[in-house]
Design an enzyme around this catalytic site. Structure first.
Site, mmCIF file in Angstrom:
data_model
loop_
_atom_site.group_PDB
_atom_site.id
_atom_site.type_symbol
_atom_site.label_atom_id
_atom_site.label_comp_id
_atom_site.label_asym_id
_atom_site.label_seq_id
_atom_site.Cartn_x
_atom_site.Cartn_y
_atom_site.Cartn_z
ATOM 1 N N GLY A 217 -78.360 -108.321 16.024
ATOM 2 C CA GLY A 217 -79.445 -107.607 16.675
ATOM 3 C C GLY A 217 -79.288 -107.401 18.162
ATOM 4 O O GLY A 217 -80.237 -106.960 18.823
ATOM 5 N N THR A 218 -78.120 -107.686 18.709
ATOM 6 C CA THR A 218 -77.959 -107.535 20.163
ATOM 7 C C THR A 218 -78.126 -106.090 20.614
ATOM 8 O O THR A 218 -78.712 -105.820 21.660
ATOM 9 C CB THR A 218 -76.592 -108.062 20.634
ATOM 10 O OG1 THR A 218 -75.562 -107.520 19.797
ATOM 11 C CG2 THR A 218 -76.535 -109.576 20.576
ATOM 12 N N GLY A 219 -77.618 -105.138 19.828
ATOM 13 C CA GLY A 219 -77.754 -103.734 20.215
ATOM 14 C C GLY A 219 -79.206 -103.285 20.221
ATOM 15 O O GLY A 219 -79.652 -102.574 21.132
ATOM 16 N N CYS A 220 -79.955 -103.701 19.201
ATOM 17 C CA CYS A 220 -81.386 -103.371 19.135
ATOM 18 C C CYS A 220 -82.116 -103.977 20.327
ATOM 19 O O CYS A 220 -82.942 -103.316 20.982
ATOM 20 C CB CYS A 220 -81.984 -103.915 17.841
ATOM 21 S SG CYS A 220 -81.165 -103.381 16.334
ATOM 22 N N LYS B 60 -71.286 -100.341 25.821
ATOM 23 C CA LYS B 60 -71.313 -101.806 25.856
ATOM 24 C C LYS B 60 -69.958 -102.365 25.437
ATOM 25 O O LYS B 60 -69.426 -101.986 24.397
ATOM 26 C CB LYS B 60 -72.418 -102.317 24.928
ATOM 27 C CG LYS B 60 -73.809 -101.824 25.318
ATOM 28 C CD LYS B 60 -74.844 -102.119 24.250
ATOM 29 C CE LYS B 60 -74.540 -101.365 22.985
ATOM 30 N NZ LYS B 60 -75.616 -101.517 21.976
ATOM 31 N N THR C 23 -75.048 -113.236 17.184
ATOM 32 C CA THR C 23 -75.329 -112.047 17.996
ATOM 33 C C THR C 23 -75.963 -110.937 17.171
ATOM 34 O O THR C 23 -75.920 -109.769 17.558
ATOM 35 C CB THR C 23 -74.030 -111.533 18.645
ATOM 36 O OG1 THR C 23 -73.057 -111.272 17.603
ATOM 37 C CG2 THR C 23 -73.461 -112.545 19.630
#
Length: 276
Positions: free
Chosen positions: A208-211, A174, A206
């Site tokens: 928690g975007t990866g989760c 990402k 942003t």
């Protein structure tokens, strides 16, 4: 029957990341969410006050209870924290033949707190990565896993090849932290790169975007989409949940996981509230 998706991850008391973000995302995609909690964090939008890891047997037994009764169509892992938990998760993956594994290599929080012990990185690479259908590192995580600096699209491609050799079928790096105007995610399947343009949005919210990204991907794999089609949909979803992210707290606010549903119902995503 609803598709069943399991998240193996930590709990975020602030609700923006971890299992809380995963469950909200599962709801947005219409799948049945289940959890195996690896650690309990005391955190909010600007700091992690404490981390309490569960013992590895408790993590294993949560997965066992779900797999032997309800069943699992896809799995995502988030915060695994230490080598003992990684080993327990790998044992469960093998014993219960857990399918469609999406690995989000959670290593550092937005506030800078380490969420994976440094001595566990070797176990992460050697033991769990070979079981992944998809691994979804950001630039910093890709640097740690590959051992090279990852700051540009060319370095993303190079890192993807190094990480792919560790065993995952797909590597999705990402690029939300890329400098400049051109942002992208890159999916590598062992033969070719697929580029996904990323819309830069001027917000600090942003958390928690990866989760959220990995939970959405696992949901779509459970629903029968192939990896390429799933990533295309996830990218659209992420653009919406970040566009309508929430200015909560004093630090990095969370994404708005149900924003697409609010929009479809003609409601304001920033206010919420269903009409009953």
């Amino acid at each position: 029957m609803l598709k069943r998706v399991l998240t193996i991850a930590g709990s975020d008391s602030g609700g923006g990341a971890g299992i809380q973000a995963d469950l909200k995302t599962f709801c947005a995609f219409g799948v049945y969410g289940m959890t195996a909690i690896t650690a309990v964090t005391a955190q909010n939008t600007h700091e992690v006050l404490s981390i309490t890891a569960l013992n590895s047997a408790a993590v294993y037994n949560q997965i066992k209870a779900i797999a032997e009764d309800i069943g699992v169509d896809a799995v995502k892992t988030g915060m695994l924290f230490n080598a003992e938990i990684i080993e327990a998760v790998v044992e469960a993956i093998k014993n219960f033949s857990l399918p469609q594994l999406v690995i989000d290599p959670v290593m550092v929080s937005k506030s800078g707190r380490y969420l994976l012990e440094s001595e566990a990185i070797h176990s992460f690479k050697e033991k769990i990565l070979p079981h992944a259908q998809v691994v979804t590192p950001n630039l910093n995580e890709a640097s740690v896993l590959s051992g090279i600096s990852v700051l540009t699209p060319d370095e993303m491609k190079q890192a993807a090849r190094i990480i792919h050799q560790m065993g995952p079928k797909y590597v999705l790096i990402k690029g939300g932290h890329l400098a400049g105007e051109e942002m992208m995610d890159i999916l590598f399947d062992g033969k070719k790169d697929v580029i996904f343009p990323v819309q830069r949005q001027m917000t600090k919210n942003t958390h928690g975007t990866g989760c959220t990204y990995s939970a959405a991907l696992a949901s779509l794999l459970a629903l029968g989409y192939d990896v390429l089609a799933a990533v295309k949909i996830v990218r659209r979803y992420m653009d919406i949940v970040i566009r309508y992210s929430l200015s909560l707290g004093k630090g990095f606010g969370p994404t708005n996981h149900l924003a697409p549903l609010f929009l479809k119902c003609g409601l304001n995503p920033e206010k919420g509230g269903w009409n009953w």
